[in-house]
Scaffold this active site. Structure first.
Site, mmCIF file in Angstrom:
data_model
loop_
_atom_site.group_PDB
_atom_site.id
_atom_site.type_symbol
_atom_site.label_atom_id
_atom_site.label_comp_id
_atom_site.label_asym_id
_atom_site.label_seq_id
_atom_site.Cartn_x
_atom_site.Cartn_y
_atom_site.Cartn_z
ATOM 1 N N ALA A 81 0.815 -1.199 -0.141
ATOM 2 C CA ALA A 81 0.030 -0.026 0.082
ATOM 3 C C ALA A 81 0.825 1.164 -0.084
ATOM 4 O O ALA A 81 2.149 1.202 0.223
ATOM 5 C CB ALA A 81 -0.873 -0.034 1.330
ATOM 6 N N GLY B 32 -0.141 -5.088 0.586
ATOM 7 C CA GLY B 32 -1.115 -4.776 -0.453
ATOM 8 C C GLY B 32 -1.220 -5.452 -1.949
ATOM 9 O O GLY B 32 -1.897 -5.929 -2.623
ATOM 10 N N GLU C 251 3.044 -6.518 7.215
ATOM 11 C CA GLU C 251 2.137 -5.577 7.949
ATOM 12 C C GLU C 251 2.596 -5.399 9.325
ATOM 13 O O GLU C 251 2.481 -4.296 9.891
ATOM 14 C CB GLU C 251 0.704 -5.559 7.616
ATOM 15 C CG GLU C 251 0.480 -5.084 6.027
ATOM 16 C CD GLU C 251 0.442 -6.065 5.035
ATOM 17 O OE1 GLU C 251 -0.257 -6.065 3.971
ATOM 18 O OE2 GLU C 251 1.045 -7.201 5.293
ATOM 19 N N GLU D 81 -1.647 -9.142 -1.399
ATOM 20 C CA GLU D 81 -3.296 -9.176 -1.256
ATOM 21 C C GLU D 81 -3.800 -9.183 -2.802
ATOM 22 O O GLU D 81 -4.653 -10.095 -2.923
ATOM 23 C CB GLU D 81 -3.803 -8.285 -0.235
ATOM 24 C CG GLU D 81 -3.409 -8.546 1.183
ATOM 25 C CD GLU D 81 -3.854 -7.485 1.864
ATOM 26 O OE1 GLU D 81 -4.561 -7.882 2.677
ATOM 27 O OE2 GLU D 81 -3.485 -6.498 2.010
#
Length: 254
Positions: free
Chosen positions: A64, A107, A130, A110
């Site tokens: 992210a 992310g 994370e 993911e």
């Protein structure tokens, strides 16, 4: 095409390239929104049968956008428009092939987990780091990683933030293939899939996801209903006719 996402239609394949190479394709809100919009349009386009997703600049996506995450508190997180974008990406009904090179972290990992088939380049690296930021994966990583690799390995990756290389990812079942170039092989695979029966591919995708993410009894019912619906399709008739006539089928998607 947008600033952060390169979109190109080639035949029945929609090629999507994450395009923030200066940030190793970190997934900011704008990029996720563009990706969700592109897939939403493709979902309604009968001419698109498969999506192929890769990253620009030698990386898939390094996670992210930390600057955005740093500015969010719990209230902002609850109202985050990224949640709707993630849901839209995950609901894309057609096959998604991902070609992974370089970093596939946080992310980005993911996002990769939402793809249906993943080809990893030899130098690809996977991880969910994370917890090193005082967070946990927030876009399905804890759930989908565990379903793919099992509890022990998911705990290992998530609690320690350990990164794994491409051969390990293949051995653990995180990816389906290794290739010299994950991006090139993913594009070739997407082209091959585009020649298969689109209704059957969509139904098969839904059935496999139901099996992985839902109770067995519900998955069996959904699988049977999808199978029965396909029995009336022109693609089924064409597939059987082509088999009997020893020729390549020509599927029209109805």
């Amino acid at each position: 095409m947008s600033e952060h996402l390169i979109s190109e239609r080639r035949g029945a394949v929609l090629h999507l390239r994450l395009n923030r190479p200066d940030r190793r394709n970190a997934l900011n809100t704008a990029l996720l929104a563009d990706l969700a919009a592109a897939l939403g349009t493709a979902a309604e386009d009968g001419g698109v049968r498969v999506a192929c997703l890769v990253g620009e600049g030698g990386h898939f996506a390094a996670g992210a956008d930390i600057d955005e995450i740093a500015a969010k508190g719990s209230a902002e997180g609850a109202a985050d428009p990224r949640k709707a974008a993630w849901a839209s990406i995950r609901s894309f009904p057609k096959p998604v092939v991902a070609g992974v090179e370089g970093s596939c972290l946080g992310g980005g990992c993911e996002l990769m987990l939402m793809a249906d088939l993943v080809v990893a380049g030899q130098g690809a690296t996977f991880g969910l780091p994370e917890t090193s930021l005082g967070l946990i994966p927030g876009a399905g990583g804890t759930q989908r990683l565990t379903a793919l690799v099992g509890r022990a390995r998911a705990m290992r990756m998530i609690l320690t933030g350990e990164r794994i290389d491409a051969p390990t990812a293949l051995d653990w079942g995180l990816v389906a293939w290794l290739a010299e170039s994950g991006a090139d092989e993913a594009a070739a695979l997407a082209e091959r899939l585009a020649g298969r029966a689109p209704l059957a591919l969509a139904a098969a995708k839904r059935a496999v996801i139901d099996a992985a993410e839902g109770p067995l009894a519900e998955g069996l019912v959904a699988e049977r209903l999808a199978f029965e619906a396909l029995l009336d399709s022109a693609d089924k008739a064409e597939g059987i006719a082509a088999f009997r006539e020893k020729r390549a089928p020509v599927f029209e998607g109805h």
